[in-house]
Design an enzyme around this catalytic site. Structure first.
Site, short mmCIF file in Angstrom:
data_model
loop_
_atom_site.label_atom_id
_atom_site.label_comp_id
_atom_site.label_asym_id
_atom_site.label_seq_id
_atom_site.Cartn_x
_atom_site.Cartn_y
_atom_site.Cartn_z
N TYR A 164 0.82 -1.21 0.00
CA TYR A 164 0.00 0.00 0.00
C TYR A 164 0.85 1.27 0.00
O TYR A 164 0.32 2.37 -0.11
CB TYR A 164 -0.92 0.01 1.22
N ARG A 165 2.16 1.09 0.12
CA ARG A 165 3.05 2.25 0.12
C ARG A 165 2.94 3.07 -1.17
O ARG A 165 2.95 4.30 -1.12
CB ARG A 165 4.50 1.81 0.36
#
Length: 288
Positions: A164-165
Site C-alpha cells: 500500500y506504500r
C-alpha cells in the site's frame, strides 16, 4: 573512550545517521551496499530513531533523514524489500547535447572547488529555498477529494502493485507538486507526475510481474482515469496532449519499421546480386 578515561563521563559521538538527522544521506552505488547496512538503514528509517549499544552502554537519538541513492542497474539490482521502502525513482539517460554536457562539467568542477559560489548561483539557491518554504506552508491546505483517493486506489489495484506504500507515495507526491506550484487543488498533471515517479521500481503481483515501463505507467494512468471518471481542471487538455505524444511516438516507430524493412529489402537484393554474380563466374569458369 578518552573522555571516559579522563573525566569519568560518557560522551557519545554520533555516526552518519545521527549527523544526518533532519538532513540528507546520499549513497552512491546503493545497490552494492552490504546487506547488514541495508538492514540497519531500513530499521532506522522506519523507526525514525537510532539505538547505539556498545560496551554496556545504550543510547537512542533521533534519526529522521531523506535517503538519496544512485545506482547502475547493470551492476546489480536492489534487494526487493529495500526497493519497496524507496519512495520515488528517476531513470537518467546520458545527455548527448554538448551544452548540457558542458553544464555538467562546470557544475562538477564548481562543486569540488573551494572557491565561493557565484552571486547568480547563490540567488538561485535562495529563490529555491523560499519556494520550498512557501510550499511547506501551503501543503496542509491542499485539498484531497474522495475522487482523487479512489483514482489512486484504482490505478494501483489495476496494475497489481504490491503493498500500500505506492498509494501513499502517489498521494503525498501529488500534494507536494501542487504546493510547489502554489496551488491548493491537486490537478491531473500532479497525479501523473507522482505516478511516473512512484511506480517504475515497484514489484507487482507478489513479484511475479515485472515493474512497468514509463509508457505502460502512462497508459495505465489514463485507463484508471476513464474507469473512475475523474475529471479535474486540466484532465482533458493533458489527455489530448498525451494522445498526441503517443501518436507521434507511434509514427516514429512506424517510420523506423519502414526504414528497417527497406534496409532488409536492399540487403536481400544485394545478396541476390552477389549470388547471381557468383553463379555467372562459376559457369564461365566451367566452360572456359
Amino acid at each position: 573512550l578518552n573522555t571516559m578515561l579522563t573525566t569519568g563521563q560518557m560522551e557519545i559521538q554520533l555516526g552518519v545517521v545521527g549527523r544526518a538527522n533532519s538532513g540528507v544521506i546520499y549513497i552512491d552505488e546503493i545497490n552494492l551496499l552490504p546487506d547488514h547496512l541495508v538492514d540497519s538503514l531500513i530499521t532506522v528509517a522506519s523507526q525514525k530513531y537510532n539505538i547505539i549499544e556498545r560496551d554496556g552502554v545504550q543510547y537512542a537519538h533521533p534519526a529522521q533523514f531523506i535517503l538519496i541513492g544512485t545506482m547502475n542497474e547493470e551492476e546489480g539490482e536492489l534487494r526487493p524489500h529495500f526497493a519497496e521502502k524507496i519512495g520515488l525513482s528517476v531513470t537518467l539517460q546520458t545527455a548527448n547535447d554538448p551544452h548540457t554536457r558542458m553544464n555538467i562539467l562546470t557544475r562538477n568542477l564548481r562543486a569540488k572547488s573551494s572557491a565561493p559560489q557565484s552571486p547568480k548561483a547563490i540567488e538561485r539557491d535562495h529563490q529555491l529555498q523560499a519556494r520550498i518554504e512557501e510550499a511547506q506552508e501551503i501543503l496542509p491546505q491542499v485539498i484531497i477529494t474522495k475522487q482523487i483517493k479512489k483514482f489512486i486506489a484504482v490505478l494501483c489495484a489495476q496494475i497489481k502493485v504490491d503493498g500500500y506504500r505506492p498509494d501513499l507515495v502517489i498521494l503525498r507526491t501529488a500534494r507536494a507538486a501542487a504546493a510547489m506550484d502554489k496551488r491548493k487543488k491537486i490537478m491531473t498533471k500532479d497525479l501523473l507526475l507522482a505516478a511516473r515517479l512512484a511506480l517504475p521500481h515497484r514489484t507487482r503481483n507478489t513479484g511475479l510481474l515485472a515493474p512497468l515501463t514509463d509508457q505502460e505507467i502512462i497508459q495505465a494512468f489514463w485507463r484508471a482515469i476513464e474507469t473512475v471518471g475523474l475529471e479535474l481542471e486540466d484532465t482533458k487538455k493533458l489527455q489530448q496532449k498525451s494522445i498526441n505524444a503517443e501518436q507521434k511516438q507511434q509514427k516514429k516507430e512506424q517510420k523506423k519499421e519502414i526504414e528497417f524493412e527497406s534496409l532488409g529489402t536492399k540487403a536481400g537484393l544485394l545478396a541476390l546480386f552477389f549470388l547471381l554474380f557468383a553463379y555467372i563466374v562459376f559457369e564461365v569458369g566451367r566452360y572456359s
